[in-house]
Design a protein around this motif. Sequence first.
Motif, mmCIF file in Angstrom:
data_model
loop_
_atom_site.group_PDB
_atom_site.id
_atom_site.type_symbol
_atom_site.label_atom_id
_atom_site.label_comp_id
_atom_site.label_asym_id
_atom_site.label_seq_id
_atom_site.Cartn_x
_atom_site.Cartn_y
_atom_site.Cartn_z
ATOM 1 N N ILE A 1 0.760 -1.102 -0.294
ATOM 2 C CA ILE A 1 0.032 -0.067 0.212
ATOM 3 C C ILE A 1 0.972 1.465 -0.014
ATOM 4 C CG2 ILE A 1 -1.568 1.177 1.603
ATOM 5 C CD1 ILE A 1 -2.963 -1.305 2.146
ATOM 6 N N PHE B 1 2.144 1.737 -3.266
ATOM 7 C CA PHE B 1 1.111 2.162 -4.363
ATOM 8 C C PHE B 1 0.826 3.761 -4.077
ATOM 9 C CE2 PHE B 1 -0.502 -1.809 -5.565
ATOM 10 C CZ PHE B 1 -1.047 -1.670 -6.962
ATOM 11 N N GLN B 2 0.783 4.232 -2.797
ATOM 12 C CA GLN B 2 0.581 5.571 -2.206
ATOM 13 C C GLN B 2 1.795 6.237 -3.115
ATOM 14 O OE1 GLN B 2 -0.492 5.361 1.816
ATOM 15 N NE2 GLN B 2 -0.328 7.548 1.864
ATOM 16 N N ASN B 3 3.096 5.855 -2.969
ATOM 17 C CA ASN B 3 4.216 6.672 -3.891
ATOM 18 C C ASN B 3 3.904 6.798 -5.151
ATOM 19 O OD1 ASN B 3 5.149 6.829 -1.196
ATOM 20 N ND2 ASN B 3 6.899 5.115 -1.570
ATOM 21 N N ARG B 4 3.233 5.749 -5.899
ATOM 22 C CA ARG B 4 3.180 5.736 -7.183
ATOM 23 C C ARG B 4 1.945 6.721 -7.544
ATOM 24 N NH1 ARG B 4 4.853 5.478 -10.761
ATOM 25 N NH2 ARG B 4 4.385 4.413 -12.620
ATOM 26 N N VAL B 5 1.055 6.628 -6.657
ATOM 27 C CA VAL B 5 -0.099 7.632 -7.217
ATOM 28 C C VAL B 5 0.193 8.982 -6.859
ATOM 29 C CG1 VAL B 5 -2.330 8.356 -6.278
ATOM 30 C CG2 VAL B 5 -1.940 6.081 -6.526
ATOM 31 N N TYR C 1 -8.135 17.775 -10.585
ATOM 32 C CA TYR C 1 -7.536 16.623 -10.524
ATOM 33 C C TYR C 1 -8.382 15.604 -10.650
ATOM 34 C CZ TYR C 1 -4.618 12.937 -8.418
ATOM 35 O OH TYR C 1 -4.116 11.543 -8.281
ATOM 36 N N LEU D 1 -5.686 12.207 0.681
ATOM 37 C CA LEU D 1 -4.793 11.217 0.946
ATOM 38 C C LEU D 1 -3.515 10.861 0.249
ATOM 39 C CD1 LEU D 1 -4.783 8.474 2.925
ATOM 40 C CD2 LEU D 1 -5.488 7.148 1.014
ATOM 41 N N GLU D 2 -3.783 11.067 -1.067
ATOM 42 C CA GLU D 2 -2.773 11.073 -2.108
ATOM 43 C C GLU D 2 -1.771 12.218 -1.955
ATOM 44 O OE1 GLU D 2 -6.087 9.191 -4.827
ATOM 45 O OE2 GLU D 2 -5.061 10.812 -5.349
ATOM 46 N N LYS E 1 2.570 13.112 1.207
ATOM 47 C CA LYS E 1 3.898 13.400 1.240
ATOM 48 C C LYS E 1 4.323 14.770 0.553
ATOM 49 C CE LYS E 1 6.550 10.508 -0.747
ATOM 50 N NZ LYS E 1 7.158 9.802 -1.723
ATOM 51 N N LEU F 1 -8.167 -2.549 -0.403
ATOM 52 C CA LEU F 1 -7.516 -1.251 -0.545
ATOM 53 C C LEU F 1 -6.622 -1.291 -1.837
ATOM 54 C CD1 LEU F 1 -7.384 1.813 0.319
ATOM 55 C CD2 LEU F 1 -5.569 1.141 1.817
ATOM 56 N N ILE F 2 -5.844 -2.221 -1.738
ATOM 57 C CA ILE F 2 -4.794 -2.477 -3.028
ATOM 58 C C ILE F 2 -5.540 -2.561 -4.267
ATOM 59 C CG2 ILE F 2 -3.281 -4.265 -3.898
ATOM 60 C CD1 ILE F 2 -2.188 -5.015 -0.947
ATOM 61 N N PHE G 1 -6.063 0.845 -5.071
ATOM 62 C CA PHE G 1 -5.194 1.764 -5.361
ATOM 63 C C PHE G 1 -4.810 1.354 -6.936
ATOM 64 C CE2 PHE G 1 -3.865 3.221 -1.147
ATOM 65 C CZ PHE G 1 -3.544 4.408 -1.714
ATOM 66 N N ARG H 1 -6.876 3.086 -9.019
ATOM 67 C CA ARG H 1 -6.508 4.307 -9.183
ATOM 68 C C ARG H 1 -5.335 4.854 -10.266
ATOM 69 N NH1 ARG H 1 -7.850 8.106 -9.510
ATOM 70 N NH2 ARG H 1 -7.283 10.120 -8.674
ATOM 71 N N VAL H 2 -4.637 3.963 -10.121
ATOM 72 C CA VAL H 2 -3.027 3.891 -10.831
ATOM 73 C C VAL H 2 -3.303 3.765 -12.236
ATOM 74 C CG1 VAL H 2 -0.857 2.767 -11.253
ATOM 75 C CG2 VAL H 2 -1.407 3.405 -9.144
ATOM 76 N N LEU I 1 -4.871 6.875 -13.593
ATOM 77 C CA LEU I 1 -4.009 7.832 -13.449
ATOM 78 C C LEU I 1 -3.011 7.686 -14.969
ATOM 79 C CD1 LEU I 1 -3.064 8.492 -9.827
ATOM 80 C CD2 LEU I 1 -3.699 10.240 -11.801
#
Lengths: 177, 177
Positions: A110, A113-117, B54, B66-67, B70, B109-110, B113, B116-117, B120
């Motif tokens: 996860i 994936f978060q980094n990827r997104v 977005y 969430l995304e 970082k 959740l995976i 994601f 989502r990926v 995107l």
Amino acid sequence: MNSFEEFFKEQPIRQVSKGEVLVRPGQNSSESFYVVKGCLRSYITDVKGKDHIYQFAPEDWIISDLEFVKNKSGATLSIDAIEDSEVKEIPRDKMYSILDNDPSILQALIQKFQNRVYTLQNRVLQLLSYTAEERYISFMNTYPNLYHRVPLKMVASYLGVTPESLSRVRKELLKTK
Amino acid sequence: MNSFEEFFKEQPIRQVSKGEVLVRPGQNSSESFYVVKGCLRSYITDVKGKDHIYQFAPEDWIISDLEFVKNKSGATLSIDAIEDSEVKEIPRDKMYSILDNDPSILQALIQKFQNRVYTLQNRVLQLLSYTAEERYISFMNTYPNLYHRVPLKMVASYLGVTPESLSRVRKELLKTK
DNA sequence: CAATTCACTTGATATAGGATAAGAAAGATA
DNA sequence: TATCTTTCTTATCCTATATCAAGTGAATTG
């Protein structure tokens, strides 16, 4: 076993030479690759025969067409080596078996994936709002060890401009500085 | 408890009116929203003060920043309502507590994601290779229930063109058909 | 090391889409 | 219903980037 990385490390090394194609459009025996040495890239070829680079994968990166799982229609991802490289590979079904039930591995995935997104999101927003020059500068800042190593025309393909334009952008930057 | 959806459903409904801002740039008490009725959007405002959408979130979608976890740099995500809406919200820390240790929720959740990926990625590849017209057509095909409901200028912002250009594109399409 | 291919640059020209401005249409508000 | 505001359209002009076409240099290969 508590991480992908460990799982990859157990695999034997496969040598691939520059230009070698690892995944072909349409092919469905897809794998994930961990790059030990060298550099891979993933890309699509559009209807006009033009390549568009989706991702570079230098040392220590994992690259795959995993993301194309659901792909029904035209878009076809390819992966090839842009330098002589060493990789470790894991076929998709094996990949899934790792994921079975260990929460800590799932959590790690996860996180990945978060980094990827996050990365993709930034790319989308830059494609929406940046000029060619701004994108090039951002690319150099984000991948300082990559941009001088990858042929300009591939950087151009990644940024969504022609090699000619990127050459001119670079010329301007040299002048200004 | 075996899915996000269930978790969201337990939450009380919050009414939000058109134009109401749910998440402000820089604010770090971030939440996820499940849209019961209406439509939300997330967007950034760039240095020139221009919005770039977005994501849209009509009924049954989950939207969050969430995304952006970082994100250190300038880009600041906002979420607001583009129609009078009803949402259910979950603050980030609660969200994480759901994820703790249940493999089936983590797997779910995976899966999310991955979707989502995939989405995107498609968007990136389209921004790299499609014209404004091709992107508009693709948008209509991908979100047939959305494009006639969202103001044109927001569709334009999502596609990365000016409202004026999109208006012209649309005019051309009407002619040709 | 000569030959051939590939990568990059530069110039001239073309074009998609941006910027600006103004008006028309459609919604909202009073 | 009249007024105000927002959204959409249309026209003109302009700019960033694409396209086309050579030429130069660098790298790979026989």
